[in-house]
Write an enzyme that holds these catalytic residues in place. Structure first.
Site, short mmCIF file in Angstrom:
data_model
loop_
_atom_site.label_atom_id
_atom_site.label_comp_id
_atom_site.label_asym_id
_atom_site.label_seq_id
_atom_site.Cartn_x
_atom_site.Cartn_y
_atom_site.Cartn_z
N TYR B 430 3.97 5.59 9.90
CA TYR B 430 4.99 6.74 9.49
C TYR B 430 4.84 7.17 7.93
CZ TYR B 430 8.92 3.33 8.75
OH TYR B 430 9.89 2.38 8.33
N GLU B 431 5.20 8.27 7.66
CA GLU B 431 4.82 8.84 6.34
C GLU B 431 3.39 9.09 6.05
OE1 GLU B 431 7.50 10.08 6.20
OE2 GLU B 431 9.15 8.53 6.60
N GLY B 432 2.73 9.02 7.02
CA GLY B 432 1.10 9.33 6.82
C GLY B 432 0.64 7.93 7.32
#
Lengths: 575, 575
Positions: B430-432
Site C-alpha cells: 500500500y501507498e505504492g
C-alpha cells in the site's frame, strides 16, 4: 468465506524433459534397469496430475477455510478430505510409492520427486497425510520385527491406515534428548507408553480406519539424553490377532492447534496414558529408526516446498496475465501486468528458482535410485538438507512474491494468494528447521570429512561449466562464467567452514549462509545442465527460450550473491 | 482464541542517542531553533511510549482476532479501539504532529519519526487511522480554500474527525489515470460525486464523529488520464453552517474486506451515489494534492515498517531469552536459545537492520526539518522511496524471522508471532508497491538529474568512511572498508541506471535491486555514524558494545551483497 482454489496445471512436460534429456539419458530406465522408461514415468505423472488437479486441488481452499474440528474427542477433517483420501487409496497411489520390500510398487525416487511436487502443489495440508505414512513405512521396513511388519506394514502400504511421527514434547523440540515420555514393559511383549506429544501432524483424523503412531519414548533405567530413547508403534485402535480393529488405545486427542496455515492438516496434542505400544528395533536404538522416517520426511519437505512454490507461481502468473493496467515503458497502449518490467522480474525470479529446485529434486532422486554406485549415497545425503532448506525458504519467498504480483488483491483472503504465504511458513520449521538442516550440512556432512563431499559437488558443477564455456550461445557463456565464479566462492567458503572445525560456534553461526551458498551453486549447476540439454535441440521452441531466460535470470540475480555469502561465511560468529 | 498481545517496550533511549549524538549535535534544537531540545523530545517519546505500551499495544491481538464487523451498514471496530482513540485525542497526540500552519503543535519531523515507530509498533492497524488523518491534514493545509479549511481542518487536527484517502477503483490501482469516479458541479459551489472506491483504509468506523474522505474524481469534459483528475473532500456526515453534523452523505459502506492481516483496520469498499463533495485545489490539479497526502503516507509507512519490525523483534528476543533448550557448541550445559549461534544470528540480523532503519528515519526527518537549507529537500525526497521500500520489505523479512526464532510455536496463532507476519505483508503494497517506490527512485529522482542526488548521498557516506578508516577499533575499520566497497558498487550501479535513460524497460526491470542497493548503503552509512558516535564515548557500556556488534553484523551480512546487486542492476532486463 472460502477463497476459490486456484486451478492447478501439473508441470508434467518439465519432468519429461528432466527424465529424458538433462541427466545423461533416461533416468527412469536407469533406475529400474529398463523395467520402466521415462515415457512410462510421464504417464504416471499425467495420471497423478489429473487426479491431483481434479480431486485434491479444489479442496485446498476448503481445507484452509474449514480446518479441522474436534467433536467428542475425535478430529474431523474438512469437507471432502475423507472422500479424496479414499479415492487416492482406491487408485493405488499410496502403494505406488512404497518400496517393494514393504509390499509396495516401488516407483523410483525420480518419479517420487514428481509425485511429491504434484501432491503438495495440489494440497499441501492433505498431502502431509500420506507423506508421513511413507516415512513410517520406510522406518518399519528398515527396523520392525516380523509381528509389527505383519500387523501394520501391509495396512500402511495399502493406505487404509496412516502413520504419524511422535517426537516433540513441550520441553523437547530440536533437543530430542530432553524427551520424557516413558515406555515400560507389560511383560507380554507389549509396552505401556505415558507422556504428552505435541505438534503431531495428522495425529488424529477421520480419513482412515486406524492411525499408527511411531513414538520416541524412554525405557526404564535408560541413560539420559538421546541414547536412552527407543521407538514404538502405538495404534489409535488396538489390533486383534485376526487383524480386525479392537478397543480404542489409551491415546487421547487433547487439542488441535490453531495455526497460521495448512489448516487442513490436523496438528494434534496427544496424551498417552498407559497406551499399548510395540518396540521397533532395539531398546535404545530409537533415534536411528526415527531418522529413517525423518530423512524421508525431509526429502518430502523439499518436494513440498517446490510444489507450494509452483502453485503460488501459477496463481500469480495467471493473475498477471489476466490483469490489465496502464501504459509502461515499451508498452505505451497498456498491457497485462505480466509485461510490466518489475512484475516480469518477479515472475522470472519465481520460475527460475522453481526450475532449478525441480531439477535438483530429480537429480537427488537419481542419486538415491543409483545407490549401488559407490559414492552416490553420500552425495545424495549431502543434498537432502540443501534441498529441504533451500526449497522451504524459497517457498516462503515465492509465496510472498506471489502476493506482491497481485498488489492489493493479494492481501485479500478471497484471492487465495495469501493462503500459500501462510501455508509455506511452516516448511522451514518442521522436520528440522533451516538451522538444523544447515548444521547437519556443515557438521556431519562437510566438516566431518574435511569438505570432501562438497568438493565432489563442485567438481561436478565445474564439469557442467566446461560443457558451456565455449558455446556460441551468449546465455550459455554467461551461465558458465557466473557458475564458475560461484563455485570458486563456495570452495573458499568450504575451506573457511572446515577451518572452523575447532570453533563450532563459528560454524553454526554461518551454517545457514553456507547452505544457501551451496543451494545457489546447485541451482546454477542445474541451470547449466538444462541449458546444455536445450542447446542440443535442433531449433528452439518457446520452452527452450524460456529455459535460457530462466538460466540467465538465475545467474544474474541469484548466483551473483555467491561471493557475498562466502564473505558472510568467512566472518564467522559476529560479536 | 485471541493471542495475548506481546508486551512492548518503546526504544526511547535509542532515539535519545540518535537525537543527541549521531547527526552532529542536537537535531531537535536545530529543527526548532532551540524551542525544544533533545531532552524535551525524549520526554515526549516517553509519554507517547507509556500511552502506546499501556493503552494501544494490548489491543493489537484483540484487533487481529475481532477485526471489524458491519452492522446495519456501519463498520464497528474491535472492542477497545473506540476508547483508545478517544484517549489518544484527549491526550492531544493527533494535534501534536499536525503542522502549526494547520493549527497543530508542529512537532518536528525527527520527533514524528519516533512517534511513528512507537504508534505502529504498538498497533499498526489502529495507528493507520491517524496516520491517514495527518496525510489529509497536510494535503488540505497545502491546497484547500478557506471554506474547506474552516469546516474540516480544525476538526481533523484535534482528531475528532478522521481522514481517508480515496484513490483506488477496481480497474485503477497503480494506474490512477484509469479512475472513473465522476464529480459534477451542483451549481452551489458543491459537487456531486458518483463511483466506487476500493481498499479505503479506515473508510468507515465508529471511533470518531465524522469521516472526511479525500476523493480523486473526474470532472465533466476533463481530459483522459491522470490530468483529468480533481480532488474533493466528501464527509460521511454533511456539515451544517454552524459546524454541527447534518444528514448522512450519499456514501455507503458496501463491505469491509477479509484480509490476511491488519484485521483491526477497516478496509472498505465505498459507493458514492451523488455524494456531496467540495473541491480542493484547482480543477485538474487532483494528483498534486493527493500526492501531498501520499508522500506523507509513504514516510509514515517507513515508520510503520520499522515499528512492526521492532515489535516482532522484541517478541522473538523475549521468547529466545526465556526458552531453554539443550547443549550447543560453547554452551555444553544447555542454555536459552538466544545463545544458540543461529538464533543469535537471526536476532542480530533483525536488530542490526532495525537500528539502521531507525537512524535513517531520523536522518530523513532532520532533512525535512532543515528544508530551508538549499539541497536538503531534494535529498529528503530522494530518501522517501528508499525508506518506504526498505522498511516495508524488511518488516516482512523480520516478522518472518521472528516466527523462525519461535520454531514450531511461531506457527501457532496464539503465540502472536504469526500476526506480525500477516500484518507486515501489506506494507510493501500500500501507498505504492516496492516497484512503484523503486521506479520513483530510479526515474524521477536518479535518471532525471543524471544521478546527481545519488552521488550526493554517496559523498556523504564516503565522509563517514573517512572518519572511521584510521580508527583503532577493528569494527570501525571493517565498517569503513565494507561501506567504501558498497558505495563503489552503488556508484557503478548509478552509472548503469543513468545509462538506461534511453531504455526505460531496463531501468524498471532493475529498479528494485537499485533501491535495495541504496538502502544497504544508507544502512551501512547509518551504522558508520553510530559507530563514530559510540567511539566518542569514554569507556563502553552494553549499549555501545551492542551497537558495534550490530554494525559489524550489518557489514558482514548485508553490505556484502552490494556488489551482487550492482551486478544484477547492470544486467538490465533479462530475456
Amino acid at each position: 468465506m472460502a477463497a476459490q482454489s486456484s486451478p492447478y496445471t501439473p508441470p508434467v512436460a518439465e519432468y519429461g524433459f528432466l527424465y529424458r534429456e538433462v541427466f545423461g539419458g533416461d533416468v527412469v530406465a536407469r533406475a529400474t534397469s529398463g523395467a520402466l522408461s521415462a515415457d512410462d514415468a510421464v504417464d504416471v505423472l499425467e495420471a497423478a496430475g489429473d487426479f491431483a488437479a481434479e480431486v485434491i486441488a479444489p479442496l485446498n481452499a476448503i481445507g484452509d477455510a474449514e480446518g479441522t474440528v474436534v467433536v467428542d474427542g475425535d478430529a474431523r477433517t474438512a469437507p471432502g478430505f475423507k472422500e479424496a483420501y479414499a479415492a487416492l487409496v482406491e487408485a493405488g497411489w499410496v502403494a505406488a510409492e512404497a518400496p517393494e520390500s514393504a509390499g509396495g510398487e516401488g516407483l523410483p525416487a525420480v518419479v517420487q520427486a514428481g509425485l511429491g511436487e504434484i501432491w503438495n502443489a495440489a494440497n499441501p495440508a492433505l498431502a502431509l497425510c500420506w507423506m508421513l505414512t511413507h516415512g513410517q513405512i520406510h522406518a518399519l521396513d528398515a527396523y520392525a520385527g516380523d509381528e509389527v511388519r505383519e500387523t501394520y506394514l501391509a495396512r500402511l502400504v495399502e493406505g487404509s491406515w496412516t502413520g504419524t511421527m511422535n517426537l516433540t514434547e513441550p520441553q523437547a523440540g530440536t533437543d530430542l534428548g530432553a524427551i520424557r515420555t516413558t515406555a515400560t514393559p507389560n511383560g507380554d511383549g507389549s509396552w505401556s507408553i505415558t507422556g504428552q506429544k505435541i505438534f503431531i501432524t495428522w495425529g488424529d483424523h477421520d480419513v482412515a480406519e486406524n492411525i499408527v503412531h511411531l513414538v520416541l519414548a524412554r525405557t526404564p533405567d535408560a541413560p539420559a539424553g538421546a541414547k536412552g530413547l527407543s521407538l514404538f508403534v502405538a495404534p489409535k485402535f488396538l489390533v486383534e490377532p485376526d487383524g480386525s480393529l479392537g478397543a480404542r488405545n489409551a491415546v487421547t486427542t487433547v487439542s488441535v492447534e490453531h495455526k497460521l496455515g495448512i489448516h487442513g492438516s490436523p496438528t494434534c496434542v496427544l496424551a498417552y496414558d498407559g497406551a499399548t505400544g510395540y518396540l521397533v528395533g532395539e531398546v535404545g536404538g530409537g533415534l536411528a529408526g526415527m531418522f529413517v522416517m525423518m530423512n524421508s520426511a525431509r526429502l518430502g519437505m523439499g518436494h513440498q516446498g517446490i510444489g507450494l512454490a509452483e502453485r503460488a507461481y501459477q496463481q500469480a502468473s495467471a493473475y498477471a496475465t489476466a490483469r490489465l493496467q496502464g501504459p509502461v515503458p515499451g508498452r505505451p497502449d497498456g498491457t497485462a501486468i505480466a509485461e510490466h518490467p518489475d512484475v516480469r522480474r518477479l515472475l522470472l525470479s519465481m520460475s527460475s528458482s522453481i526450475s532449478a529446485m525441480r531439477a535438483l529434486a530429480v537429480y537427488v532422486g537419481d542419486l538415491f535410485d543409483r545407490a549401488d554406485d559407490a559414492d552416490n549415497p553420500q552425495l545424495a545425503e549431502f543434498f537432502v538438507p540443501i534441498l529441504k532448506g533451500w526449497a522451504s525458504e524459497e517457498a516462503v519467498r515465492i509465496a510472498s512474491d506471489g502476493i506482491q504480483v497481485h498488489g492489493g488483491m493479494g492481501f485479500i483472503e478471497e484471492t487465495g494468494a495469501a493462503q500459500h504465504y501462510r501455508d509455506a511458513r511452516i516448511i522451514p520449521i518442521y522436520e528440522g528447521t533451516t538451522a538444523i538442516q544447515s548444521n547437519d550440512l556443515v557438521g556431519r556432512k562437510t566438516v566431518r570429512n574435511q569438505g570432501e563431499t562438497a568438493r565432489r559437488m563442485f567438481d561436478l558443477a565445474r564439469a557442467a561449466v566446461a560443457t558451456l564455456a565455449g558455446s556460441d550461445e551468449p546465455v550459455a557463456r554467461r551461465t558458465a562464467e557466473r557458475l564458475e565464479r560461484a563455485v570458486a566462492a563456495a570452495d573458499r567458503a568450504t575451506v573457511a567452514v572446515v577451518g572452523f572445525g575447532a570453533s563450532p560456534r563459528d560454524a553454526h553461526a554461518v551454517s545457514v549462509d553456507y547452505l544457501w551458498l551451496l543451494a545457489l551453486v546447485a541451482g546454477g549447476w542445474m541451470h547449466a545442465l538444462i541449458v546444455a540439454a536445450t542447446l542440443a535441440h535442433d531449433g528452439r521452441d518457446a520452452d527452450d527460450e524460456r529455459r535460457l531466460t530462466e538460466a540467465d535470470f538465475f545467474g544474474a540475480h541469484q548466483l551473483a550473491h555467491a561471493h557475498a555469502l562466502a564473505e558472510s561465511v568467512a566472518a564467522g560468529e559476529i560479536g
